[in-house]
Design a protein around this motif. Structure first.
Motif, PDB file in Angstrom:
ATOM      1  N   SER A  86      -2.512 -27.798   6.336  1.00 25.11           N
ATOM      2  CA  SER A  86      -3.832 -27.628   6.947  1.00 25.11           C
ATOM      3  C   SER A  86      -4.220 -28.902   7.677  1.00 25.11           C
ATOM      4  O   SER A  86      -3.758 -29.996   7.375  1.00 25.11           O
ATOM      5  CB  SER A  86      -4.883 -27.296   5.876  1.00 25.11           C
ATOM      6  OG  SER A  86      -4.985 -28.352   4.940  1.00 25.11           O
ATOM      7  N   GLY A  87      -5.085 -28.774   8.647  1.00 26.41           N
ATOM      8  CA  GLY A  87      -5.567 -29.911   9.409  1.00 26.41           C
ATOM      9  C   GLY A  87      -6.692 -29.483  10.323  1.00 26.41           C
ATOM     10  O   GLY A  87      -6.804 -28.312  10.677  1.00 26.41           O
ATOM     11  N   VAL A  88      -7.552 -30.439  10.677  1.00 19.52           N
ATOM     12  CA  VAL A  88      -8.664 -30.146  11.573  1.00 19.52           C
ATOM     13  C   VAL A  88      -8.639 -31.156  12.714  1.00 19.52           C
ATOM     14  O   VAL A  88      -8.049 -32.233  12.616  1.00 19.52           O
ATOM     15  CB  VAL A  88     -10.017 -30.196  10.840  1.00 19.52           C
ATOM     16  CG1 VAL A  88     -10.131 -29.041   9.865  1.00 19.52           C
ATOM     17  CG2 VAL A  88     -10.194 -31.532  10.114  1.00 19.52           C
ATOM     18  N   THR A  89      -9.283 -30.800  13.807  1.00 18.90           N
ATOM     19  CA  THR A  89      -9.279 -31.622  15.010  1.00 18.90           C
ATOM     20  C   THR A  89     -10.513 -32.514  15.049  1.00 18.90           C
ATOM     21  O   THR A  89     -11.631 -32.064  14.770  1.00 18.90           O
ATOM     22  CB  THR A  89      -9.249 -30.722  16.254  1.00 18.90           C
ATOM     23  OG1 THR A  89      -8.074 -29.913  16.208  1.00 18.90           O
ATOM     24  CG2 THR A  89      -9.235 -31.555  17.528  1.00 18.90           C
ATOM     25  N   ILE A  90     -10.305 -33.770  15.405  1.00 18.81           N
ATOM     26  CA  ILE A  90     -11.412 -34.722  15.545  1.00 18.81           C
ATOM     27  C   ILE A  90     -12.161 -34.441  16.849  1.00 18.81           C
ATOM     28  O   ILE A  90     -11.557 -34.370  17.923  1.00 18.81           O
ATOM     29  CB  ILE A  90     -10.877 -36.166  15.542  1.00 18.81           C
ATOM     30  CG1 ILE A  90     -10.215 -36.483  14.185  1.00 18.81           C
ATOM     31  CG2 ILE A  90     -12.000 -37.156  15.834  1.00 18.81           C
ATOM     32  CD1 ILE A  90      -9.448 -37.796  14.179  1.00 18.81           C
ATOM     33  N   VAL A  91     -13.472 -34.276  16.741  1.00 14.91           N
ATOM     34  CA  VAL A  91     -14.328 -34.086  17.907  1.00 14.91           C
ATOM     35  C   VAL A  91     -15.013 -35.388  18.287  1.00 14.91           C
ATOM     36  O   VAL A  91     -15.172 -35.713  19.464  1.00 14.91           O
ATOM     37  CB  VAL A  91     -15.369 -32.980  17.631  1.00 14.91           C
ATOM     38  CG1 VAL A  91     -16.361 -32.870  18.782  1.00 14.91           C
ATOM     39  CG2 VAL A  91     -14.674 -31.647  17.388  1.00 14.91           C
ATOM     40  N   ASP A  92     -15.392 -36.176  17.267  1.00 16.28           N
ATOM     41  CA  ASP A  92     -16.054 -37.448  17.519  1.00 16.28           C
ATOM     42  C   ASP A  92     -15.854 -38.348  16.311  1.00 16.28           C
ATOM     43  O   ASP A  92     -15.680 -37.861  15.178  1.00 16.28           O
ATOM     44  CB  ASP A  92     -17.554 -37.244  17.775  1.00 16.28           C
ATOM     45  CG  ASP A  92     -18.256 -38.527  18.197  1.00 16.28           C
ATOM     46  OD1 ASP A  92     -17.616 -39.356  18.872  1.00 16.28           O
ATOM     47  OD2 ASP A  92     -19.431 -38.711  17.832  1.00 16.28           O
ATOM     48  N   HIS A  93     -15.855 -39.657  16.547  1.00 18.02           N
ATOM     49  CA  HIS A  93     -15.729 -40.633  15.464  1.00 18.02           C
ATOM     50  C   HIS A  93     -16.697 -41.772  15.730  1.00 18.02           C
ATOM     51  O   HIS A  93     -16.682 -42.380  16.793  1.00 18.02           O
ATOM     52  CB  HIS A  93     -14.293 -41.157  15.385  1.00 18.02           C
ATOM     53  CG  HIS A  93     -14.084 -42.157  14.288  1.00 18.02           C
ATOM     54  ND1 HIS A  93     -13.169 -43.185  14.366  1.00 18.02           N
ATOM     55  CD2 HIS A  93     -14.679 -42.286  13.068  1.00 18.02           C
ATOM     56  CE1 HIS A  93     -13.199 -43.889  13.250  1.00 18.02           C
ATOM     57  NE2 HIS A  93     -14.117 -43.369  12.455  1.00 18.02           N
ATOM     58  N   LYS A  94     -17.562 -42.053  14.743  1.00 19.13           N
ATOM     59  CA  LYS A  94     -18.488 -43.178  14.806  1.00 19.13           C
ATOM     60  C   LYS A  94     -18.071 -44.176  13.730  1.00 19.13           C
ATOM     61  O   LYS A  94     -18.479 -44.049  12.562  1.00 19.13           O
ATOM     62  CB  LYS A  94     -19.925 -42.696  14.598  1.00 19.13           C
ATOM     63  CG  LYS A  94     -20.465 -41.848  15.738  1.00 19.13           C
ATOM     64  CD  LYS A  94     -21.904 -41.434  15.487  1.00 19.13           C
ATOM     65  CE  LYS A  94     -22.501 -40.770  16.726  1.00 19.13           C
ATOM     66  NZ  LYS A  94     -21.743 -39.582  17.143  1.00 19.13           N
ATOM     67  N   PRO A  95     -17.264 -45.187  14.078  1.00 21.16           N
ATOM     68  CA  PRO A  95     -16.723 -46.105  13.070  1.00 21.16           C
ATOM     69  C   PRO A  95     -17.785 -46.837  12.270  1.00 21.16           C
ATOM     70  O   PRO A  95     -17.659 -46.966  11.045  1.00 21.16           O
ATOM     71  CB  PRO A  95     -15.879 -47.080  13.905  1.00 21.16           C
ATOM     72  CG  PRO A  95     -15.564 -46.341  15.159  1.00 21.16           C
ATOM     73  CD  PRO A  95     -16.747 -45.477  15.428  1.00 21.16           C
ATOM     74  N   ASN A  96     -18.830 -47.335  12.921  1.00 26.21           N
ATOM     75  CA  ASN A  96     -19.845 -48.096  12.195  1.00 26.21           C
ATOM     76  C   ASN A  96     -20.586 -47.252  11.173  1.00 26.21           C
ATOM     77  O   ASN A  96     -21.065 -47.763  10.156  1.00 26.21           O
ATOM     78  CB  ASN A  96     -20.839 -48.714  13.172  1.00 26.21           C
ATOM     79  CG  ASN A  96     -20.204 -49.794  14.031  1.00 26.21           C
ATOM     80  OD1 ASN A  96     -19.092 -50.242  13.750  1.00 26.21           O
ATOM     81  ND2 ASN A  96     -20.891 -50.199  15.084  1.00 26.21           N
ATOM     82  N   ALA A  97     -20.696 -45.952  11.447  1.00 25.41           N
ATOM     83  CA  ALA A  97     -21.330 -45.036  10.505  1.00 25.41           C
ATOM     84  C   ALA A  97     -20.324 -44.434   9.534  1.00 25.41           C
ATOM     85  O   ALA A  97     -20.703 -43.655   8.657  1.00 25.41           O
ATOM     86  CB  ALA A  97     -22.060 -43.925  11.256  1.00 25.41           C
ATOM     87  N   ALA A  98     -19.037 -44.768   9.710  1.00 23.16           N
ATOM     88  CA  ALA A  98     -17.959 -44.226   8.873  1.00 23.16           C
ATOM     89  C   ALA A  98     -18.018 -42.699   8.853  1.00 23.16           C
ATOM     90  O   ALA A  98     -17.991 -42.072   7.799  1.00 23.16           O
ATOM     91  CB  ALA A  98     -18.041 -44.781   7.453  1.00 23.16           C
ATOM     92  N   GLN A  99     -18.046 -42.112  10.040  1.00 24.50           N
ATOM     93  CA  GLN A  99     -18.317 -40.679  10.131  1.00 24.50           C
ATOM     94  C   GLN A  99     -17.464 -40.024  11.229  1.00 24.50           C
ATOM     95  O   GLN A  99     -17.412 -40.509  12.358  1.00 24.50           O
ATOM     96  CB  GLN A  99     -19.797 -40.489  10.442  1.00 24.50           C
ATOM     97  CG  GLN A  99     -20.281 -39.077  10.419  1.00 24.50           C
ATOM     98  CD  GLN A  99     -21.769 -39.006  10.689  1.00 24.50           C
ATOM     99  OE1 GLN A  99     -22.204 -38.711  11.805  1.00 24.50           O
ATOM    100  NE2 GLN A  99     -22.574 -39.320   9.675  1.00 24.50           N
ATOM    101  N   PHE A 100     -16.804 -38.947  10.837  1.00 24.20           N
ATOM    102  CA  PHE A 100     -16.088 -38.095  11.786  1.00 24.20           C
ATOM    103  C   PHE A 100     -16.859 -36.797  11.984  1.00 24.20           C
ATOM    104  O   PHE A 100     -17.505 -36.290  11.054  1.00 24.20           O
ATOM    105  CB  PHE A 100     -14.700 -37.716  11.262  1.00 24.20           C
ATOM    106  CG  PHE A 100     -13.670 -38.804  11.327  1.00 24.20           C
ATOM    107  CD1 PHE A 100     -12.948 -39.038  12.492  1.00 24.20           C
ATOM    108  CD2 PHE A 100     -13.402 -39.588  10.214  1.00 24.20           C
ATOM    109  CE1 PHE A 100     -11.984 -40.027  12.551  1.00 24.20           C
ATOM    110  CE2 PHE A 100     -12.442 -40.586  10.258  1.00 24.20           C
ATOM    111  CZ  PHE A 100     -11.735 -40.809  11.422  1.00 24.20           C
ATOM    112  N   LYS A 101     -16.766 -36.248  13.184  1.00 22.78           N
ATOM    113  CA  LYS A 101     -17.144 -34.868  13.441  1.00 22.78           C
ATOM    114  C   LYS A 101     -15.862 -34.108  13.746  1.00 22.78           C
ATOM    115  O   LYS A 101     -15.027 -34.586  14.527  1.00 22.78           O
ATOM    116  CB  LYS A 101     -18.094 -34.758  14.633  1.00 22.78           C
ATOM    117  CG  LYS A 101     -19.418 -35.482  14.461  1.00 22.78           C
ATOM    118  CD  LYS A 101     -20.327 -34.808  13.458  1.00 22.78           C
ATOM    119  CE  LYS A 101     -21.689 -35.486  13.427  1.00 22.78           C
ATOM    120  NZ  LYS A 101     -22.596 -34.864  12.424  1.00 22.78           N
ATOM    121  N   VAL A 102     -15.702 -32.940  13.123  1.00 26.41           N
ATOM    122  CA  VAL A 102     -14.488 -32.151  13.325  1.00 26.41           C
ATOM    123  C   VAL A 102     -14.839 -30.808  13.954  1.00 26.41           C
ATOM    124  O   VAL A 102     -16.014 -30.490  14.144  1.00 26.41           O
ATOM    125  CB  VAL A 102     -13.723 -31.959  12.003  1.00 26.41           C
ATOM    126  CG1 VAL A 102     -13.231 -33.297  11.462  1.00 26.41           C
ATOM    127  CG2 VAL A 102     -14.582 -31.249  10.960  1.00 26.41           C
TER     128      VAL A 102
END
Length: 254
Positions: A86-102
Motif C-alpha cells: 500500500s502507498g499514498v501520494t504526497i500532495v503537499d509537505h510543510k516541513p516546519n509544521a511536520a505535516q504531509f497532505k496526501v
C-alpha cells in the motif's frame, strides 16, 4: 513435503526481492529520524538485507529449544523494504509544521506507524505521530507519546537530530510517495508440536514490524511447518559495482 518446500521458497523469494526497495527509485539516500534507530533491528535500515550464519546468536530471536526459539546451526535473514502493498501520494509537505497532505483520506495510516516517504531526490524513514481516517493530513512531529518517536521534524539527508533541521530541511515534492515500512526477520524455530530435534518439531518463523502503539514487534509468526533447516548464501558487489564471482556466506560481510 513438496508443497511445504515450494511455499517456503516462494514466500522467502518474494521477501528477498523487495529487500532495500524504495518506491521512488533504487539507491536513493535515505534519512532515518527515528529515535535510536540503530538500537532496534526493525528500524536499523541498511542495505536492505542482513544475513546471519547458523552460529551467529546476534539475530533478534536467540537460540533455544522452547517454542518459537531459533534453532542453532540454521541461518537467518532480515529484510527491510519501503515497497509494501500500500502507498499514498504526497500532495503537499510543510516541513516546519511536520505535516504531509496526501491524496486520500483512505490512507490506512495510524498513529505510531513506521513509514517511508520519498520523491525523486531522497527517502526518509519516520514515525507517524498523528493520522486520522477522516482527513488527508499525516503528521511527523517530535515529542509525541508514540515510541520510539522522531528525533527531528527535519527529514533531510544526512540525518541531523537538531531543531535547526526543522527549518533547513528537505521539502518532499508533490507526487512523491508515503508507504509503510516493512521489516521481516526470517528463521527456523522450534514449534510446540514435537521435539525440536525432529522435522515435525521445527517450522519457518517470521518476526515483523507492527504498529508501534502496542509493542515494537508482532509475536513470532509460524509461516510453514516441517522446515528443518535454512542455509543461505549471497552474491554481492564490490566498490565498483561489479558482481562477485561466487555466492558467499553472511560471514563474508553481508
Amino acid at each position: 513435503m513438496q508443497e511445504t518446500g515450494r511455499y517456503a521458497f516462494e514466500i522467502l523469494a518474494r521477501a528477498a526481492a523487495r529487500g532495500g526497495g524504495i518506491p521512488c527509485g533504487s539507491n536513493l539516500p535515505t534519512a532515518n529520524v527515528l529515535n535510536n534507530a540503530s538500537s532496534n533491528w526493525w528500524s536499523n535500515w541498511g542495505e536492505g538485507i542482513q544475513g546471519y550464519e547458523g552460529n551467529d546468536n546476534t539475530f533478534p530471536k536467540p537460540f533455544g529449544t522452547d517454542s518459537t526459539d531459533r534453532v542453532s546451526g540454521t541461518d537467518a535473514v532480515i529484510v527491510w523494504s519501503g515497497t509494501g502493498d500500500s502507498g499514498v501520494t504526497i500532495v503537499d509537505h510543510k516541513p516546519n509544521a511536520a505535516q504531509f497532505k496526501v491524496n486520500t483520506s483512505a490512507h490506512g495510516l495510524e498513529d505510531g506507524d513506521i513509514v517511508m516517504a520519498c520523491d525523486y531526490r531522497q527517502a526518509a524513514i519516520f514515525q507517524v505521530t498523528n493520522a486520522n481516517a477522516s482527513n488527508v493530513t499525516i503528521v511527523h512531529n517530535t515529542g509525541s507519546s508514540v515510541s520510539p518517536g522522531n528525533c527531528s521534524k527535519g527529514l533531510g539527508y544526512p540525518t541531523v537530530c537538531t531543531n535547526l533541521m526543522a527549518i533547513l530541511t528537505l521539502h518532499f515534492c508533490r507526487g512523491g510517495t508515503i508507504t509503510k515500512l516493512t521489516a521481516h526477520a526470517w528463521y527456523v524455530g522450534c514449534n510446540d508440536r514435537g521435539s525440536c530435534n525432529t522435522p515435525a518439531g521445527r517450522s519457518l518463523y517470521r518476526l515483523r514490524l507492527g504498529n508501534q502503539k502496542g509493542s515494537n514487534l508482532a509475536a513470532a509468526e509460524e509461516i510453514v511447518d516441517g522446515v528443518w533447516d535454512l542455509q543461505l548464501q549471497y552474491l554481492t558487489r564490490d566498490a565498483s559495482g561489479a558482481l562477485d564471482t561466487q555466492y558467499r556466506d553472511a560471514t563474508a560481510g553481508f
